[in-house]
Scaffold this active site. Structure first.
Site, PDB file in Angstrom:
ATOM      1  N   GLU A 243       7.301  -2.114   2.445  1.00 43.42           N
ATOM      2  CA  GLU A 243       6.458  -3.297   2.211  1.00 43.42           C
ATOM      3  C   GLU A 243       6.103  -3.273   0.742  1.00 43.42           C
ATOM      4  OE1 GLU A 243       5.878  -5.728   4.055  1.00 43.42           O
ATOM      5  OE2 GLU A 243       6.095  -5.065   6.122  1.00 43.42           O
ATOM      6  N   CYS A 277      -1.480  -7.726  -2.016  1.00 48.27           N
ATOM      7  CA  CYS A 277      -0.045  -8.022  -2.106  1.00 48.27           C
ATOM      8  C   CYS A 277       0.234  -9.479  -1.790  1.00 48.27           C
ATOM      9  CB  CYS A 277       0.749  -7.107  -1.183  1.00 48.27           C
ATOM     10  SG  CYS A 277       0.214  -7.173   0.533  1.00 48.27           S
TER      11      CYS A 277
HETATM   12  P1  NAD Z   1       2.791   2.384  -6.074  1.00 44.11           P
HETATM   13  O1  NAD Z   1       4.166   1.976  -5.720  1.00 44.11           O
HETATM   14  O2  NAD Z   1       2.495   2.862  -7.435  1.00 44.11           O
HETATM   15  O3  NAD Z   1       2.276   3.543  -5.102  1.00 44.11           O
HETATM   16  C1  NAD Z   1       2.268   3.403  -3.693  1.00 44.11           C
HETATM   17  C2  NAD Z   1       2.267   4.783  -3.059  1.00 44.11           C
HETATM   18  O4  NAD Z   1       3.513   5.438  -3.350  1.00 44.11           O
HETATM   19  C3  NAD Z   1       1.195   5.734  -3.554  1.00 44.11           C
HETATM   20  O5  NAD Z   1       0.744   6.518  -2.465  1.00 44.11           O
HETATM   21  C4  NAD Z   1       1.937   6.600  -4.564  1.00 44.11           C
HETATM   22  O6  NAD Z   1       1.349   7.861  -4.750  1.00 44.11           O
HETATM   23  C5  NAD Z   1       3.288   6.734  -3.899  1.00 44.11           C
HETATM   24  N1  NAD Z   1       4.410   7.016  -4.796  1.00 44.11           N
HETATM   25  C6  NAD Z   1       4.488   6.849  -6.133  1.00 44.11           C
HETATM   26  N2  NAD Z   1       5.713   7.196  -6.578  1.00 44.11           N
HETATM   27  C7  NAD Z   1       6.429   7.588  -5.499  1.00 44.11           C
HETATM   28  C8  NAD Z   1       7.773   8.029  -5.306  1.00 44.11           C
HETATM   29  N3  NAD Z   1       8.618   8.144  -6.316  1.00 44.11           N
HETATM   30  N4  NAD Z   1       8.171   8.336  -4.058  1.00 44.11           N
HETATM   31  C9  NAD Z   1       7.328   8.195  -3.002  1.00 44.11           C
HETATM   32  N5  NAD Z   1       6.051   7.779  -3.123  1.00 44.11           N
HETATM   33  C10 NAD Z   1       5.605   7.469  -4.355  1.00 44.11           C
HETATM   34  O7  NAD Z   1       1.890   1.120  -5.681  1.00 44.11           O
HETATM   35  P2  NAD Z   1       0.337   0.905  -5.949  1.00 44.11           P
HETATM   36  O8  NAD Z   1       0.163   0.679  -7.407  1.00 44.11           O
HETATM   37  O9  NAD Z   1      -0.433   1.973  -5.253  1.00 44.11           O
HETATM   38  O10 NAD Z   1       0.076  -0.469  -5.149  1.00 44.11           O
HETATM   39  C11 NAD Z   1       0.241  -1.717  -5.703  1.00 44.11           C
HETATM   40  C12 NAD Z   1       1.551  -2.341  -5.282  1.00 44.11           C
HETATM   41  O11 NAD Z   1       1.682  -2.293  -3.857  1.00 44.11           O
HETATM   42  C13 NAD Z   1       1.676  -3.815  -5.634  1.00 44.11           C
HETATM   43  O12 NAD Z   1       2.968  -4.078  -6.107  1.00 44.11           O
HETATM   44  C14 NAD Z   1       1.451  -4.518  -4.311  1.00 44.11           C
HETATM   45  O13 NAD Z   1       2.001  -5.825  -4.220  1.00 44.11           O
HETATM   46  C15 NAD Z   1       2.076  -3.577  -3.369  1.00 44.11           C
HETATM   47  N6  NAD Z   1       1.550  -3.775  -2.019  1.00 44.11           N
HETATM   48  C16 NAD Z   1       2.383  -4.272  -1.067  1.00 44.11           C
HETATM   49  C17 NAD Z   1       1.892  -4.520   0.204  1.00 44.11           C
HETATM   50  C18 NAD Z   1       2.775  -5.059   1.297  1.00 44.11           C
HETATM   51  O14 NAD Z   1       2.402  -4.945   2.460  1.00 44.11           O
HETATM   52  N7  NAD Z   1       3.922  -5.626   0.994  1.00 44.11           N
HETATM   53  C19 NAD Z   1       0.555  -4.233   0.493  1.00 44.11           C
HETATM   54  C20 NAD Z   1      -0.265  -3.734  -0.518  1.00 44.11           C
HETATM   55  C21 NAD Z   1       0.248  -3.486  -1.778  1.00 44.11           C
END
Ligand code: NAD
Length: 474
Positions: A243, A277
């Site tokens: 997501e 999001c």
């Molecule tokens: P992010 O991608 O930076 O981090 C998300 C999670 O992934 C965190 O727990 C982080 O520690 C982990 N992570 C980071 N690098 C990783 C890797 N290489 N492998 C595995 N895990 C890793 O996102 P964020 O900044 O925490 O959140 C904001 C983003 O999330 C925005 O783009 C937003 O649109 C999106 N989002 C999407 C939804 C949805 O349901 N589609 C919902 C909420 C947020």
């Protein structure tokens, strides 16, 4: 306030780590507490605990799993006061929004307990029966972001456990505290190893997605990270649900009642300081009502109360972290440098705290970064259109396909526009919401697979088909 130092939950036990990571309150920029920095050996322990618990959990009747989930829902509700305060202090959202998130998560768990795993019979003759059941995958890694740490984690954890999987949940390093607390609550309710909650820095996510002991990764976060998760899951062909990010367009038709619709759109864009999001991220308004819409937006942006989410009357909190604060500020500075008009013009907030007051970019061109990129903050472009086909083309001209909405007094015309928008969710005269019973699936680069609804539940299972010949002599 004394420092908040929750620990991990691995195999039903409280587990600390030799190293801890600091967690900052975004309203004060003060360290609020810390979370364990999970080591590779502790991750191995969590995977072993989850593997060890998976078969027995899956073997329990589904009604028994449901009873455990209901007990977890009740316990989260009973702790809602403490959890909400903690969530506000690490995430920044208002106390009312934090409570809404915690209660929403408890309700979501209850929702999952109304579903059952289906059995599909595709042939049933005197000679033969062909029947497909759904079996769990084994160990699920659930990775959540910082904007809605609890509700987004529960969207994974509850259906995964209902389907009979064990889970390792990893929150964002920016918001690990409330999730660790939920792990502590679950310790007394779930059999050991069924739900493990671990925390750590940037390296923990990649370790988790690459770990050979994990069968599925359910990830919510940015599109950029989603690509890395997919790469990392490839060598062991893990199942994936992603997501990801969105740049949701909104189309406002000329027949709307501006005074009625504008406040709804304002909150669709700015709730949680735009860190949603499925927030409204590009708003296309028909030229006939554009100026009036802009003026209501500007007035509301002027009047809204921004501050520490724990304070009475505050409507919007800070951005969650320094990196996001800088990104959003850079987008605003870039827009100003490009000569775009921003209304209202706020003086930068005096620190401390990652505060940015809501503002609107007045009719920027399509190629402006504020239009092309997901801003994920309290600044939104409002754009004029004359021709509906042009508005639809512009709305669809993006690599994202998470959500979209159309607003119009004539429902049939609005629905006709909605049917032409390329995203997984399309709202008509409705603010962005996710009914838990309906699949939520990002199209294009907003995701892979679906969460919520029966499709979400089935994504934590594999089909197993039995072909039974009734008599060997026939
Ligand atoms: P992010 O991608 O930076 O981090 C998300 C999670 O992934 C965190 O727990 C982080 O520690 C982990 N992570 C980071 N690098 C990783 C890797 N290489 N492998 C595995 N895990 C890793 O996102 P964020 O900044 O925490 O959140 C904001 C983003 O999330 C925005 O783009 C937003 O649109 C999106 N989002 C999407 C939804 C949805 O349901 N589609 C919902 C909420 C947020």
């Amino acid at each position: 306030m004394s420092a908040i130092e929750p620990v991990m939950t691995i195999g039903g036990a409280a587990v600390d780590s030799t190293r801890r990571i600091d967690v900052v309150n975004p309203a004060t920029e003060q360290v609020l507490g810390s979370a364990p920095d999970c080591s590779p050996a502790q991750l191995d322990d969590a995977v072993a605990a989850a593997r060890g618990a998976a078969d027995a959990w899956a073997a329990r009747p589904i009604d028994e799993r449901k009873r455990h989930l209901c007990a977890l829902s009740d316990a989260i509700l009973a702790a809602a006061d403490d959890l909400s305060r903690l969530l506000t202090s690490e995430q920044g959202k208002t106390l009312a929004d934090a409570r809404g998130e915690i209660e929403g998560a408890a309700r979501a768990i209850r929702f999952w307990t109304t579903l059952d795993l289906p059995t599909l019979v595709t042939e049933d003759t005197p000679e033969r029966r062909v029947e497909t059941v759904r079996v769990p995958l084994g160990v699920v890694a659930a990775i959540s972001p910082w904007n809605f740490p609890i509700v987004l984690a529960i969207m994974k954890v509850a259906p995964a456990m209902l389907a009979g999987n064990s889970v390792i949940l990893k929150p964002s390093p920016f918001t690990p505290l409330t999730t660790l607390r939920v792990g502590e609550i679950a310790r007394d309710i779930l059999p050991a190893g069924v739900l493990n909650v671990i925390s750590g820095g940037d390296q923990l996510g990649p370790w988790l997605t690459a770990h050979p002991g994990i069968d599925k990764v359910s990830f919510t976060g940015s599109t950029e990270t989603g690509r890395r998760v997919m790469e990392s899951a490839a060598p062991t062909l893990k199942r994936l649900t992603l997501e990801l990010g969105g740049n949701d367009p909104v189309i406002v038709l000329p027949d709307v009642d501006v005074e009625q619709v504008a406040p709804k759109l304002f909150w669709a864009a700015f709730r949680n300081s735009g860190q949603i999001c499925i927030a409204a991220k590009r708003i296309y308004v028909h030229a006939a009502i554009y100026d009036r819409m802009l003026s209501v937006f500007a007035r509301m942006a002027e009047d809204v109360r921004v501050g520490d989410g724990t304070e009475q009357g505050v409507q919007l909190g800070p951005l969650n972290n320094a990196g996001q604060f800088r990104r959003v500020r850079a987008l605003i500075d870039q827009s100003v440098a490009a000569g775009l008009r921003i209304v209202p013009q706020h003086a930068p907030a005096a620190g401390p705290g990652f505060f940015i007051r809501p503002a609107i970019v007045d009719n920027p061109p399509e190629d402006a970064p504020i239009v092309r990129q997901e801003q994920f903050g309290p600044i939104v472009p409002l754009m004029r259109f004359d021709d509906i086909d042009d508005a639809i083309d512009r709305a669809n001209a993006t690599e994202y396909g998470l959500g979209a909405s159309v607003w119009g007094a004539d429902e049939a015309s609005a629905l006709a526009v909605a049917r032409r928008l390329q995203s997984g969710m399309v709202w008509v005269n409705e603010s962005p919401t996710l009914p838990p019973s309906a699949p939520f699936a990002g199209h294009k680069q907003s995701g892979v697979g679906a969460e919520n609804g029966m499709e979400g539940l089935l994504s934590f299972t594999a089909p197993r088909t039995f072909v039974v010949r009734h008599s060997v002599s026939t």
